[in-house]
Design an enzyme around this catalytic site. Structure first.
Site, PDB file in Angstrom:
ATOM      1  N   SER A 195      -2.369   5.364   0.458  1.00  0.00           N
ATOM      2  CA  SER A 195      -3.233   5.997   1.454  1.00  0.00           C
ATOM      3  C   SER A 195      -2.797   7.441   1.626  1.00  0.00           C
ATOM      4  O   SER A 195      -1.602   7.731   1.686  1.00  0.00           O
ATOM      5  CB  SER A 195      -3.147   5.243   2.786  1.00  0.00           C
ATOM      6  OG  SER A 195      -3.781   4.005   2.648  1.00  0.00           O
ATOM      7  N   ASN A 208       0.846  -1.189   0.000  1.00  0.00           N
ATOM      8  CA  ASN A 208       0.000   0.000   0.000  1.00  0.00           C
ATOM      9  C   ASN A 208       0.883   1.242   0.000  1.00  0.00           C
ATOM     10  O   ASN A 208       1.559   1.524   0.986  1.00  0.00           O
ATOM     11  CB  ASN A 208      -0.927  -0.011   1.219  1.00  0.00           C
ATOM     12  CG  ASN A 208      -1.823   1.210   1.256  1.00  0.00           C
ATOM     13  OD1 ASN A 208      -1.880   1.973   0.290  1.00  0.00           O
ATOM     14  ND2 ASN A 208      -2.518   1.405   2.361  1.00  0.00           N
TER      15      ASN A 208
END
Ligand code: FMN
Length: 351
Positions: A179, A176
Site C-alpha cells: 500500500s 500487505n
C-alpha cells in the site's frame, strides 16, 4: 433504458462523498446482510467452485482488501456473490489513517484514488467481529499490515503477531507490503527487509500453517518481481497477490486503481505467473483493473488463479458478478465442461 437497482443506488450514491457513502453502505450491510437481495445478486452454484492449492472458493472472484476493512459486513458480501472475502488491512493497534478527504472517484476513467493509510479498528475489535460472524460458508482472507508509527525494526514482529492472531480464523492470510499510503511500507518489498519479516511470520506458521500470500505493488520492476517470486518459493508461501494500487499518476497523493491500472497490473501478473508457473505449490491471485470474464480468462491463460475485484464493484455492483457467472456458464455449455474447475484446467483450449 432498463436500470437495475444498483444503477439507481449508484446514481444517488455518486452525488455524495465517497468515504461517507462507503461507510454508510458497510453499516447498512452489517445490519442487514439480506439487503444484498435488493441488487438481485448471483446465486452461486456448486459448479462454480474452484480449488487451487489448499484454497477452495465457491466462485472464482473474491472481494479485494480494503473494502470491508473491519470485517463488519462479511455476510453481505457473501450474499452479493463473492467467492471469498479479504478483510483488512488489519493493524495491531487501532488507527485513524490519513486526514480526510482521502478517497476520490474518477468516474471518467472507472478508477478510484485513495490515500487512506490503513484506518481500521485494530486487531482486537476485528477479531471480535470475526468471532461473532458465521464464517461456515465463507472463504475468509485476512490482510495484515503495520501501524504507521511502528519502527522498521519492530515490523517483522508485528506481522508475526497478527499472523498468529488471525491464522486460526482465516482460510488464508496476506502480508500487505504494497500500500502506498503508509510511509516506509513499500520498502519491505526489498529483499533486505522482507527476509526477516518472512522469517518471523514463518516461525508462527510452523504452529498454525495457513496459506500465505504477499501482496505486491504494480510499480515494481521485473528484477524486483523476480526476486519476490524467488522468496515466495524459498519461504514456501502460497504465492503472490498482484496488484495493489499505483502511485504512477498525476492526480496527486495516494494510489490509483481500476481501469487506470488494468495494463500495468496485468503486466506485473504476467511476470509473476512466468516465474511461478513451474512450481505447483505457488499460485497467483489477480487483482487490479479486472472487470469482466475476458480479463479473468486472459489471466487464467497466463497461468493465474483466483481473481479479486474492488473498483469495478463500485462502478457495477453485484450485477458484475452475475454477468461474469453468465459468461462462465456460456463457456461451460459451449465447451461441454462440467464445472469451473474443468474450465480452468482446460482454459487454453477455449477461444
Ligand atoms: C479505497 C481503497 C482502499 C483500499 N484499501 C486497501 C487495503 O486496506 N489493503 C490492501 O491490501 N489493498 C487496498 N486497496 C487495494 C485493492 O485491494 C486492490 O488491490 C486495488 O484497488 C486494485 O484492484 P481494483 O482495480 O479492482 O480496484 C484499496 C483500494 C481502494 C480503492
Amino acid at each position: 433504458m432498463c436500470m437495475n437497482n444498483y444503477s439507481v443506488f449508484k446514481r444517488l450514491a455518486f452525488k455524495f462523498d465517497p468515504e461517507i457513502m462507503h461507510d454508510m453502505s458497510i453499516y447498512a450491510g452489517s445490519l442487514a446482510p439480506r439487503m444484498a437481495d435488493l441488487f438481485q445478486p448471483l446465486n452461486k452454484h456448486e459448479n462454480h467452485n474452484l480449488t487451487i492449492g489448499d484454497l477452495s472458493w465457491n466462485f472464482p472472484v473474491g472481494l479485494a482488501a480494503g473494502f470491508d476493512k473491519n470485517a463488519k459486513a462479511i455476510q453481505f458480501f457473501d450474499k452479493s456473490g463473492f467467492g471469498a472475502i479479504e478483510v483488512g488491512t488489519i493493524t495491531k493497534r487501532r488507527q485513524i489513517g490519513n486526514p480526510k478527504p482521502r478517497i476520490w472517484r474518477h468516474a471518467d476513467i472507472n478508477s478510484v484514488q485513495n490515500a487512506m493509510g490503513f484506518p481500521n479498528a485494530g486487531y482486537k475489535e476485528i477479531l471480535n467481529n470475526l468471532e461473532s460472524t458465521d464464517l461456515s460458508s465463507v472463504c475468509l482472507g485476512a490482510n495484515i499490515g503495520k501501524n504507521k508509527n511502528t519502527s522498521e525494526a519492530k515490523t517483522p514482529a508485528e506481522y508475526a503477531f497478527l499472523y498468529e492472531k488471525f491464522a486460526p480464523l482465516a482460510d488464508y492470510l496476506v502480508i500487505n507490503i504494497s500500500s502506498p499510503n503508509t510511509p516506509g511500507l513499500r520498502s519491505f518489498q526489498s529483499k533486505e527487509l522482507l527476509v526477516p519479516l518472512l522469517q518471523a511470520v514463518n516461525e508462527k506458521r510452523a504452529t498454525t500453517p495457513k496459506p500465505l500470500f504477499i501482496k505486491v505493488s504494480p510499480d515494481m520492476n521485473q528484477e524486483d518481481l523476480n526476486m519476490l517470486c524467488e522468496l515466495s518459493k524459498e519461504f514456501s508461501l502460497s504465492g503472490i497477490i498482484a496488484t495493489n494500487t499505483t502511485i504512477d499518476h498525476d492526480f496527486g497523493k495516494g494510489g490509483l486503481s481500476g481501469d487506470y491500472i488494468r495494463d500495468i497490473s496485468a503486466k506485473s501478473r504476467k511476470i509473476i505467473c512466468e516465474n511461478l508457473r513451474e512450481d505447483p505449490g505457488q499460485s497467483v491471485i489477480g487483482v487490479g483493473g479486472i472487470n469482466c470474464y475476458q480479463d479473468i480468462k486472459d489471466f487464467w491463460k497466463m497461468g493465474g488463479g483466483f481473481v479479486q475485484i474492488y473498483t469495478a464493484f463500485i462502478f457495477h455492483g453485484p450485477k458484475l458478478l452475475k454477468d461474469i457467472a453468465k459468461e462462465i456458464d456460456k463457456d461451460l455449455k459451449k465447451y461441454q465442461f462440467q464445472n469451473v474447475q474443468e474450465l480452468y484446467r482446460n482454459i487454453k483450449e477455449t477461444d
